[in-house]
Design a protein around this motif. Structure first.
Motif, PDB file in Angstrom:
ATOM      1  N   ASP A  90       7.908  14.461  40.207  1.00 29.05           N
ATOM      2  CA  ASP A  90       6.917  15.381  39.631  1.00 29.05           C
ATOM      3  C   ASP A  90       6.328  14.860  38.320  1.00 29.05           C
ATOM      4  O   ASP A  90       6.524  15.437  37.246  1.00 29.05           O
ATOM      5  N   PRO A  91       5.595  13.749  38.369  1.00 31.56           N
ATOM      6  CA  PRO A  91       5.001  13.202  37.139  1.00 31.56           C
ATOM      7  C   PRO A  91       3.893  14.095  36.599  1.00 31.56           C
ATOM      8  O   PRO A  91       3.176  14.751  37.356  1.00 31.56           O
ATOM      9  N   GLU A  92       3.763  14.122  35.280  1.00 30.56           N
ATOM     10  CA  GLU A  92       2.650  14.817  34.661  1.00 30.56           C
ATOM     11  C   GLU A  92       1.390  13.968  34.764  1.00 30.56           C
ATOM     12  O   GLU A  92       1.446  12.797  35.121  1.00 30.56           O
ATOM     13  N   SER A  93       0.275  14.538  34.445  1.00 31.28           N
ATOM     14  CA  SER A  93      -1.015  13.852  34.629  1.00 31.28           C
ATOM     15  C   SER A  93      -1.126  12.582  33.794  1.00 31.28           C
ATOM     16  O   SER A  93      -1.793  11.622  34.182  1.00 31.28           O
ATOM     17  N   ASP A  94      -0.468  12.555  32.625  1.00 27.48           N
ATOM     18  CA  ASP A  94      -0.571  11.380  31.753  1.00 27.48           C
ATOM     19  C   ASP A  94       0.596  10.414  31.928  1.00 27.48           C
ATOM     20  O   ASP A  94       0.742   9.471  31.151  1.00 27.48           O
ATOM     21  N   ALA A  95       1.434  10.624  32.946  1.00 28.54           N
ATOM     22  CA  ALA A  95       2.590   9.748  33.154  1.00 28.54           C
ATOM     23  C   ALA A  95       2.201   8.280  33.360  1.00 28.54           C
ATOM     24  O   ALA A  95       2.847   7.385  32.813  1.00 28.54           O
ATOM     25  N   PRO A  96       1.156   7.967  34.143  1.00 27.95           N
ATOM     26  CA  PRO A  96       0.792   6.549  34.339  1.00 27.95           C
ATOM     27  C   PRO A  96       0.320   5.849  33.073  1.00 27.95           C
ATOM     28  O   PRO A  96       0.259   4.618  33.036  1.00 27.95           O
ATOM     29  N   ARG A 182       7.295  11.285  30.979  1.00 28.45           N
ATOM     30  CA  ARG A 182       6.367  12.361  31.359  1.00 28.45           C
ATOM     31  C   ARG A 182       6.568  12.807  32.824  1.00 28.45           C
ATOM     32  O   ARG A 182       5.632  12.854  33.599  1.00 28.45           O
ATOM     33  N   HIS A 183       7.824  13.092  33.161  1.00 24.14           N
ATOM     34  CA  HIS A 183       8.138  13.632  34.477  1.00 24.14           C
ATOM     35  C   HIS A 183       8.845  14.970  34.323  1.00 24.14           C
ATOM     36  O   HIS A 183       9.265  15.348  33.217  1.00 24.14           O
ATOM     37  N   GLN A 184       8.982  15.684  35.418  1.00 21.00           N
ATOM     38  CA  GLN A 184       9.612  16.996  35.387  1.00 21.00           C
ATOM     39  C   GLN A 184      11.099  16.951  35.695  1.00 21.00           C
ATOM     40  O   GLN A 184      11.858  17.823  35.270  1.00 21.00           O
ATOM     41  N   ALA A 185      11.522  15.968  36.459  1.00 18.40           N
ATOM     42  CA  ALA A 185      12.923  15.909  36.868  1.00 18.40           C
ATOM     43  C   ALA A 185      13.274  14.491  37.278  1.00 18.40           C
ATOM     44  O   ALA A 185      12.408  13.627  37.431  1.00 18.40           O
TER      45      ALA A 185
END
Length: 344
Positions: A90-96, A182-185
């Motif tokens: 579950d990456p957030e939008s800015d994870a990359p 920047r991930h959820q889990a």
């Protein structure tokens, strides 16, 4: 020099084989040319450690420099312990967009908030992997540099590899890794082994994969039909079919040197002659482990040679397809929760 530094340096000298020690010290670059030339690598390791301690004191090296020496050796020789793979989800939008400096700052600052005494050192390798050395302490003790945790993370990927980690430390590391990337889990990838490159290549699919529905005619030309003219045609066709199915299941090229796979059975015991086990309500629990120097290569050979039956059972073909070596097998049940394939 502090006792902890001396102990760590002695431990390193004991761990590093003599044939690797000279190269490791050269990469370290903390000794002068004259000091390195004067080292007698034929003496006992205890005497060799004393000599390195004396040079380190002469050069006023710190604990940070000694841990740097350890990292150089571990990165070059990672197959020193059991590695466990994890996957960020579950990456957030800015994870990359997370870069190395940003990752370092976020990881260190958050881990320092969670643990009062912790020492973190990072080094980026030539293959873009970020190697993290963590010496854990607590509110009452200094970081234990004798048994550090090593973490390997490839930026812009969800893959994390860890060795030497307790259950308590796992919770703290997971929180810091989630925030820094920047991930959820983060979840267990159910893949472990002592060969670091094998589990990395298997999970990240960085090896020659050949999983076609049908092989081209070139495969037929590679078989041994022409070399064995006396074999009956039907036997030769069966041999080609076994090779094709083996390669479809495991790939046609060089495979990662995975050394084990574990199947945990949680199934009902089925045997009319043994009513004691058959009638029990609880499932029959059993653990089956396959080991080999190169397990995937061994399984492919067993299938292609006819030792194992074909087509390949999903219990075996799931290893490279799903990138894992730990499975829980349960009985099929009706309804939406039915489990057709081995699952966890």
């Amino acid at each position: 020099m502090e006792d902890q530094m001396k102990s760590l340096l002695r431990q390193l000298v004991r761990r590093i084989p003599i044939r690797f020690l000279k190269v490791t010290l050269e990469k370290w670059g903390r000794l002068t040319v004259a000091q390195q030339q004067n080292i007698d690598f034929t003496q006992t390791k205890w005497a060799l450690a004393d000599e390195l301690i004396a040079y380190s004191e002469e050069n006023r090296l710190t604990l940070r420099h000694i841990t740097e020496l350890e990292m150089i050796y571990v990165i070059d020789n990672p197959n020193q312990g059991m590695w466990h793979a994890f996957q960020l989800v579950d990456p957030e939008s800015d994870a990359p967009a997370v870069e190395l400096m940003q990752f370092k700052e976020q990881f260190k600052s958050h881990l320092n908030e969670l643990v009062r005494n912790v020492s973190v050192k990072m080094k980026k390798n030539t293959d873009e992997a970020v190697w993290i050395r963590i010496a854990w302490g607590d509110s009452c003790s200094r970081p234990n540099n004798m048994r550090p945790t090593y973490v390997v993370h490839y930026l812009q990927t969800p893959y994390v590899f860890v060795t030497r980690l307790t259950s308590k430390q796992k919770t703290l590391l997971s929180q810091a890794m989630i925030i820094a990337t920047r991930h959820q889990a983060i979840k267990d990838a159910h893949l472990s082994g002592r060969n670091f490159s094998a589990i990395r290549d298997l999970l990240m699919q960085e090896y020659e994969q050949v999983f076609p529905a049908k092989y081209p005619s070139a495969l037929v030309e590679r078989n041994q039909i022409a070399a064995l003219p006396n074999i009956e045609r039907e036997q030769a066709e069966a041999e080609v079919n076994r090779l094709q199915m083996a390669c479809e299941a495991f790939g046609g090229g060089k495979l990662p040197q995975l050394q084990s796979v574990v199947y945990k059975l949680e199934t009902k015991f089925k045997d009319p002659s043994n009513q004691t086990f058959t009638e029990r309500e609880k499932p029959f629990n059993c653990v089956v482990t396959f080991t080999s120097k190169n397990l995937l290569e061994s399984l492919r050979h067993c299938a292609s040679s006819g030792i194992a039956s074909t087509p390949i059972t999903p219990l075996l073909s799931s290893i490279p397809r799903r990138g894992r070596n730990y499975f829980v097998i349960t009985d099929k049940v009706s309804g939406p929760s039915s489990q057709i394939n081995p699952t966890v």
